[in-house]
Design a protein around this motif. Structure first.
Motif, PDB file in Angstrom:
ATOM      1  N   GLY A  12       0.820  -1.201   0.000  1.00 49.64           N
ATOM      2  CA  GLY A  12       0.000   0.000   0.000  1.00 49.64           C
ATOM      3  C   GLY A  12       0.852   1.248   0.000  1.00 49.64           C
ATOM      4  N   LEU A  13       1.924   1.241   0.754  1.00 53.22           N
ATOM      5  CA  LEU A  13       2.809   2.391   0.789  1.00 53.22           C
ATOM      6  C   LEU A  13       3.468   2.599  -0.567  1.00 53.22           C
ATOM      7  CD1 LEU A  13       4.595   1.874   4.222  1.00 53.22           C
ATOM      8  CD2 LEU A  13       3.018   3.701   3.637  1.00 53.22           C
ATOM      9  N   SER A  14       3.976   1.509  -1.132  1.00 50.90           N
ATOM     10  CA  SER A  14       4.711   1.644  -2.382  1.00 50.90           C
ATOM     11  C   SER A  14       3.801   1.942  -3.557  1.00 50.90           C
ATOM     12  CB  SER A  14       5.511   0.372  -2.649  1.00 50.90           C
ATOM     13  OG  SER A  14       4.653  -0.736  -2.707  1.00 50.90           O
ATOM     14  N   GLU A  67      18.572   6.031   1.089  1.00 46.94           N
ATOM     15  CA  GLU A  67      19.041   7.172   0.302  1.00 46.94           C
ATOM     16  C   GLU A  67      17.943   8.213   0.117  1.00 46.94           C
ATOM     17  OE1 GLU A  67      22.104   8.359  -1.497  1.00 46.94           O
ATOM     18  OE2 GLU A  67      22.403   7.411   0.449  1.00 46.94           O
ATOM     19  N   VAL A  68      16.701   7.769  -0.024  1.00 51.10           N
ATOM     20  CA  VAL A  68      15.584   8.725  -0.125  1.00 51.10           C
ATOM     21  C   VAL A  68      15.585   9.626   1.098  1.00 51.10           C
ATOM     22  CG1 VAL A  68      13.079   8.975  -0.174  1.00 51.10           C
ATOM     23  CG2 VAL A  68      14.175   7.192  -1.549  1.00 51.10           C
ATOM     24  N   GLU A  69      15.721   9.008   2.262  1.00 56.13           N
ATOM     25  CA  GLU A  69      15.717   9.779   3.503  1.00 56.13           C
ATOM     26  C   GLU A  69      16.959  10.674   3.601  1.00 56.13           C
ATOM     27  OE1 GLU A  69      15.746   9.108   8.355  1.00 56.13           O
ATOM     28  OE2 GLU A  69      15.837   7.381   6.991  1.00 56.13           O
ATOM     29  N   ARG A  70      18.110  10.140   3.192  1.00 57.19           N
ATOM     30  CA  ARG A  70      19.351  10.907   3.316  1.00 57.19           C
ATOM     31  C   ARG A  70      19.380  12.109   2.380  1.00 57.19           C
ATOM     32  NH1 ARG A  70      24.577  11.564   1.547  1.00 57.19           N
ATOM     33  NH2 ARG A  70      24.210  10.408  -0.381  1.00 57.19           N
ATOM     34  N   ARG A  80       7.824   7.793   4.321  1.00 61.12           N
ATOM     35  CA  ARG A  80       7.464   6.487   3.755  1.00 61.12           C
ATOM     36  C   ARG A  80       8.706   5.622   3.562  1.00 61.12           C
ATOM     37  NH1 ARG A  80       4.229   9.830   0.101  1.00 61.12           N
ATOM     38  NH2 ARG A  80       2.075   9.893   0.865  1.00 61.12           N
ATOM     39  N   ALA A  81       9.777   6.240   3.140  1.00 61.12           N
ATOM     40  CA  ALA A  81      11.005   5.502   2.876  1.00 61.12           C
ATOM     41  C   ALA A  81      11.573   4.885   4.149  1.00 61.12           C
ATOM     42  CB  ALA A  81      12.038   6.418   2.229  1.00 61.12           C
TER      43      ALA A  81
END
Length: 262
Positions: A12-14, A67-70, A80-81
């Motif tokens: 659901g998140l993705s 990496e999304v968060e970073r 979400r990541a």
């Protein structure tokens, strides 16, 4: 181990991915170059991570979600990541990393709607590391604590329902450990130490499958120590609660043989 309950949330998140990216261009290329740390837009990074997850490349997926968060810490996708990273590490059986990611998510977003899932994921990571009863049970205790936290915080969720089932299994496992130690003491004629272990099972884990045997072993131990009245009490409790069990039959025969007067 069952993963059906946690998969729907991850999917659901993705499913809420941003659109408009036709080429991922991330991860190890054919030449072996690792391009994860090249600055990319959030859409490209998230889609790359989702692609790796779909292909079962869980560690790579987790690294890309990290990496999304970073690279985009203030983006809504960073939240979400974090959770998808925890899920990816869990699927890769990197339980410490999964716990760390889930806890980081909870520390930053404690009131988020997905917080129950994060707590549940932490509990699963401990639960799936439970070892057999011949080994140290620290992880088992941590699993019991984490599952209990899910129940206390979110009692009306599906996660709490599943946690309740797992708690029963964990308690049975811990009772089994006590029985293992008690039988070890019995084999060495350490009757008092053995009786204390069996008594612990009866008092703390009375609803588990080990309770009937524990009462029988208490009867054995008390007879060996020369205190038939205590043996009689244990046998009586066994007969009252488990009258049709093989353990009561054995206890009855034992009492008739060694303490018929009692």
């Amino acid at each position: 181990m069952q993963k059906k309950l946690i998969a729907p949330l991850a999917l659901g998140l993705s499913a809420m991915l941003l659109s408009g990216c036709s080429s991922l261009g991330l991860g190890g290329g054919r030449d072996g170059t690792d391009t994860r740390y090249v600055a990319r837009d959030v859409n490209t990074l998230y889609l790359a991570a989702k692609d790796r997850l779909d292909r079962g490349q869980y560690q790579m997926a987790a690294a890309l979600f990290d990496e999304v968060e970073r690279q985009h810490p203030y983006s809504p996708w960073a939240r979400r990541a974090q959770l998808m990273s925890a899920f990816s590490y869990y699927m890769a059986q990197k339980y410490n990393e999964s716990i760390s990611s889930a806890r980081r998510f909870l520390s930053i977003h404690p009131g988020n709607k997905d917080a129950p899932y994060a707590y549940y994921l932490i509990a699963l990571c401990y639960y799936e590391q439970i070892s057999d009863v011949t080994r140290d049970q620290k992880i088992t205790e941590q699993a019991l604590s984490a599952l209990g936290e899910v129940q206390r915080r979110y009692p009306n969720t599906r996660y709490a329902a599943d946690a309740g089932l797992k708690i029963d299994l964990v308690r049975d496992h811990l009772a089994g450990k006590e029985m293992e130690i008690g039988r070890f003491y019995q084999r060495r004629a350490l009757w008092l130490a053995a009786s204390l272990r069996f008594k612990e099972v009866v008092q703390k884990y009375e609803t588990t499958t080990h309770a009937p045997e524990a009462l029988y072993r208490m009867t054995e131990s008390y007879l060996a120590m020369g205190i038939p009245e205590e043996a009689k009490r244990s046998a009586a409790v066994l007969g009252a609660n488990y009258p049709g069990s093989k353990w009561y039959q054995r206890a009855y025969e034992l009492m008739q043989k060694h303490a018929p007067g009692a």
